[in-house]
Write a protein that holds these residues in place. Structure first.
Motif, PDB file in Angstrom:
ATOM      1  N   TRP A   5      14.818  47.657  24.374  1.00 14.91           N
ATOM      2  CA  TRP A   5      15.993  47.794  25.220  1.00 14.91           C
ATOM      3  C   TRP A   5      17.158  48.264  24.358  1.00 14.91           C
ATOM      4  CZ3 TRP A   5      15.766  47.621  30.356  1.00 14.91           C
ATOM      5  CH2 TRP A   5      14.671  46.988  30.955  1.00 14.91           C
ATOM      6  N   THR A   7      21.472  49.930  24.566  1.00 11.94           N
ATOM      7  CA  THR A   7      22.685  50.176  25.343  1.00 11.94           C
ATOM      8  C   THR A   7      23.390  51.398  24.769  1.00 11.94           C
ATOM      9  OG1 THR A   7      24.030  48.767  23.931  1.00 11.94           O
ATOM     10  CG2 THR A   7      22.976  47.711  25.819  1.00 11.94           C
ATOM     11  N   VAL A  18      24.860  48.120  30.575  1.00 11.78           N
ATOM     12  CA  VAL A  18      23.672  48.688  31.194  1.00 11.78           C
ATOM     13  C   VAL A  18      22.661  48.823  30.060  1.00 11.78           C
ATOM     14  CG1 VAL A  18      22.703  50.681  32.391  1.00 11.78           C
ATOM     15  CG2 VAL A  18      25.092  50.007  32.830  1.00 11.78           C
ATOM     16  N   GLU A  19      21.479  48.263  30.249  1.00 11.78           N
ATOM     17  CA  GLU A  19      20.437  48.320  29.226  1.00 11.78           C
ATOM     18  C   GLU A  19      19.309  49.219  29.710  1.00 11.78           C
ATOM     19  OE1 GLU A  19      19.176  44.814  26.198  1.00 11.78           O
ATOM     20  OE2 GLU A  19      19.446  44.228  28.278  1.00 11.78           O
ATOM     21  N   VAL A  20      18.770  50.025  28.804  1.00  8.72           N
ATOM     22  CA  VAL A  20      17.744  51.012  29.127  1.00  8.72           C
ATOM     23  C   VAL A  20      16.517  50.802  28.239  1.00  8.72           C
ATOM     24  CG1 VAL A  20      17.247  53.498  29.123  1.00  8.72           C
ATOM     25  CG2 VAL A  20      19.526  52.690  29.796  1.00  8.72           C
ATOM     26  N   THR A  27      11.395  54.929  32.836  1.00  9.00           N
ATOM     27  CA  THR A  27      12.615  54.341  32.284  1.00  9.00           C
ATOM     28  C   THR A  27      12.986  53.144  33.146  1.00  9.00           C
ATOM     29  OG1 THR A  27      13.343  56.510  31.523  1.00  9.00           O
ATOM     30  CG2 THR A  27      15.005  54.790  31.624  1.00  9.00           C
ATOM     31  N   LEU A  29      15.925  49.960  33.877  1.00  3.22           N
ATOM     32  CA  LEU A  29      17.324  49.545  33.738  1.00  3.22           C
ATOM     33  C   LEU A  29      17.433  48.051  34.003  1.00  3.22           C
ATOM     34  CD1 LEU A  29      19.364  52.150  35.833  1.00  3.22           C
ATOM     35  CD2 LEU A  29      19.174  52.033  33.368  1.00  3.22           C
ATOM     36  N   ARG A  30      18.309  47.390  33.260  1.00  2.36           N
ATOM     37  CA  ARG A  30      18.636  45.999  33.536  1.00  2.36           C
ATOM     38  C   ARG A  30      20.071  45.757  33.081  1.00  2.36           C
ATOM     39  NH1 ARG A  30      15.100  42.432  29.156  1.00  2.36           N
ATOM     40  NH2 ARG A  30      16.385  42.933  27.343  1.00  2.36           N
ATOM     41  N   ASP A  31      20.552  44.567  33.369  1.00  2.00           N
ATOM     42  CA  ASP A  31      21.915  44.171  33.038  1.00  2.00           C
ATOM     43  C   ASP A  31      21.856  43.107  31.952  1.00  2.00           C
ATOM     44  OD1 ASP A  31      24.519  43.219  32.961  1.00  2.00           O
ATOM     45  OD2 ASP A  31      24.671  42.929  35.117  1.00  2.00           O
ATOM     46  N   TRP A  48      14.633  59.568  36.845  1.00  2.00           N
ATOM     47  CA  TRP A  48      15.539  59.290  35.731  1.00  2.00           C
ATOM     48  C   TRP A  48      16.389  60.522  35.415  1.00  2.00           C
ATOM     49  CZ3 TRP A  48      18.034  55.652  33.504  1.00  2.00           C
ATOM     50  CH2 TRP A  48      18.579  55.814  32.229  1.00  2.00           C
ATOM     51  N   PHE A 100      28.384  53.137  29.864  1.00  2.00           N
ATOM     52  CA  PHE A 100      27.084  53.750  30.122  1.00  2.00           C
ATOM     53  C   PHE A 100      27.256  55.238  30.410  1.00  2.00           C
ATOM     54  CE2 PHE A 100      23.817  54.840  33.415  1.00  2.00           C
ATOM     55  CZ  PHE A 100      22.733  54.910  32.560  1.00  2.00           C
TER      56      PHE A 100
END
Length: 114
Positions: A5, A7, A18-20, A27, A29-31, A48, A100
């Motif tokens: 993960w 950022t 926003v984490e990728v 891909t 995404l999470r917080d 994506w 982000f």
């Protein structure tokens, strides 16, 4: 392929971002505020690419995989990202989304960079 993960380099502290994750040809995404226990959104390569383009141009989503609210729709000026297939939603404050987007514009997650 990156299997961790990450950022945007424009994120201030890495704790609210926003984490990728790029893995398995997709891909995710999470917080970061959710400490790995919240929703994780999944986008295939085509979605994506479209998503990055929409974020870079700051336009409403039309990629079919996720929908991003406009700032006017949220009292805090942030954005919500809704995954159509699962109904999962991520909520980002304005400062998180701006960091982000700056990373997207800088090409940190693929495409853009103009």
């Amino acid at each position: 392929m990156i299997n961790e993960w990450r950022t945007s380099s424009f994120s201030s502290n890495g704790a609210s971002c926003v984490e990728v994750l790029e893995a398995d040809g997709a891909t995710y995404l999470r917080d970061t505020k959710e400490n790995g226990e919240g929703a994780v959104l999944h986008l295939d390569a085509q979605a994506w690419s479209a998503f990055l383009d929409e974020v870079a141009r700051d336009v409403p989503s039309a990629n079919g995989a996720v929908e991003v609210t406009t700032p006017d729709a949220r009292a805090d000026g942030g954005r919500a990202v809704l995954e159509h297939s699962s109904g999962a939603v991520l909520h980002f404050r304005d400062d998180e989304w701006v960091a982000f987007r700056r990373g997207v514009l800088a090409g940190e997650f693929g495409a853009p960079r103009a």
